[in-house]
Design a protein around this motif. Structure first.
Motif, PDB file in Angstrom:
ATOM      1  N   GLY A  12       0.776  -1.235   0.000  1.00  0.00           N
ATOM      2  CA  GLY A  12       0.000   0.000   0.000  1.00  0.00           C
ATOM      3  C   GLY A  12       0.803   1.278   0.000  1.00  0.00           C
ATOM      4  N   ASN A  64      -4.191  -0.720  -2.097  1.00  0.00           N
ATOM      5  CA  ASN A  64      -5.354   0.159  -2.248  1.00  0.00           C
ATOM      6  C   ASN A  64      -5.948   0.033  -3.650  1.00  0.00           C
ATOM      7  N   GLU A  65      -7.130   0.585  -3.821  1.00  0.00           N
ATOM      8  CA  GLU A  65      -7.861   0.438  -5.085  1.00  0.00           C
ATOM      9  C   GLU A  65      -7.083   0.981  -6.270  1.00  0.00           C
ATOM     10  N   GLU A  88      -7.719  -2.211   0.687  1.00  0.00           N
ATOM     11  CA  GLU A  88      -7.992  -1.295   1.797  1.00  0.00           C
ATOM     12  C   GLU A  88      -8.744  -0.070   1.278  1.00  0.00           C
ATOM     13  N   CYS A  90      -8.722   2.740   2.825  1.00  0.00           N
ATOM     14  CA  CYS A  90      -7.880   3.863   3.236  1.00  0.00           C
ATOM     15  C   CYS A  90      -6.661   3.283   3.949  1.00  0.00           C
TER      16      CYS A  90
END
Length: 361
Positions: A12, A64-65, A88, A90
């Protein structure tokens, strides 16, 4: 009895000290920095082996996206099957990641599953030695220890946390103390002492053992992390954590939340050519170099240059009459700095953020 080790890869981060190459949507782990493979591809590849009495399961990647699609494309490019993705909503630091990893591993493989939690953006020279070290750690984790891996210092680095070993246990040592990133004079003392290791941020633990420790030391973080898994939206191999539960977590690092409080911590000394690739000078250290000590990648021409790293993803770059320099060129930004000043790149990124230059971040 064969035990399952579930590799859980933390992907991330944004790697701000490698700006302008590393960005939020394309962080350092998605770049090929030391070979034709990206760092995340290397990380997946090094746990693709049979560990004898311990078997590495298919990896889980937590990210993350924004990073999901490019990371999936890179793993597909490798031909690697069976990877699952945990998204996630965030960032909440590494303690919730560890809790989510333990819950996801337990749900899939049962209470006896072990988690090998490791960053996607580290470089490791000797992947066979890495796997052998992980297996040594697994024997300790099997007895209920929460294992971290300690790198023998090669110098008084001030950018790493340190682990001080205590009494011997199994193939490692009990952890006597964790130390914050020290000033140089203290780091020199640590290196001379011989009992200190760099904290590589790689952990191995039983899913049940780490849940027990989190219940004792950060129960609300554990509860919300588990809730985020239970209420996740699952689509094939992608698990999107529940936004409401995950956003409610008061984030903390795994070191602070668990390792500094638990009585189960153990450290296994590791010698597998580790680097966190945390700066341009760190990348220079591990890169192949020409006869003048230059690490070069991309469309680059050098004249009378030594000890430098010159990296271009787009432009033709020429450097003349320089030493110990960092030159990085992308389509929209150029960085020039002395290697000794590479820690200041993070300050430059902060300034860009404060100026609203999100297009460059």
């Amino acid at each position: 009895m064969t035990r399952i080790i579930v590799p859980v890869i933390m992907s991330g981060g944004s790697g701000t000290r490698l700006w302008p190459l590393s960005r939020q949507s394309s962080p350092k782990q998605l770049h090929a920095l030391t070979s034709d493979l990206t760092l995340i591809q290397h990380t997946i590849a090094r746990v693709n082996a049979d560990g004898g009495a311990f078997v590495f399961a298919d990896p889980m990647v937590i990210l993350n996206e924004r990073q999901l699609a490019p990371a999936q494309a890179q793993i597909k490019e490798m031909g690697r099957q069976g990877v699952s993705w945990i998204v996630e909503p965030c960032g909440r630091n590494t303690a919730p990641v560890a809790a989510v990893a333990a819950e996801a591993a337990r749900a899939r493989y049962g209470e006896d599953a072990m988690v090998l939690l490791m960053p996607a953006d580290h470089h490791i020279d000797d992947e066979e030695a890495f796997r052998a070290t992980a297996i040594r750690g697994a024997h300790l984790a099997q007895s209920g220890r929460i294992v971290t891996f300690g790198i023998k210092p090669t110098g008084p680095a001030t950018g790493f946390g340190y682990i001080r070993r205590g009494d011997a246990v199994g193939d490692g040592y009990l952890v006597d103390a964790f130390k914050e990133k020290p000033k140089r004079d203290i780091a020199l003392e640590y290196v001379a002492d011989g009992r200190y290791y760099w904290n590589a941020g790689i952990f191995l633990f039983g899913a049940g053992a780490v849940a027990d420790e989190m219940m004792a030391h950060c129960p609300e973080l554990l509860r919300l992390s588990r809730q985020a898994v239970v209420d996740a939206v699952v689509e094939q191999d992608v698990i999107r954590l529940d936004q409401r539960a995950f956003e409610a977590i008061d984030g903390d690092s795994f070191d602070y939340a668990v390792m500094e409080h638990t009585g189960r911590a153990a450290v296994v000394p590791a010698d597998f050519g580790w680097s966190d690739v945390g700066s341009w000078s760190a990348l220079w250290e591990i890169s192949d170099k020409d006869d003048a000590g230059n690490a070069v990648r991309g469309d680059v021409h050098l004249e009378d240059v030594s000890g430098s790293i010159v990296y271009s993803t787009a432009l033709r770059v020429g450097v003349i009459g320089a030493e110990d320099l960092i030159v990085v060129a992308t389509e929209d930004a150029v960085l020039v700095a002395r290697k000794s000043d590479d820690q200041a790149v993070k300050k430059l990124v902060e300034r860009l953020r404060n100026e609203g230059r999100l297009d460059l971040l």
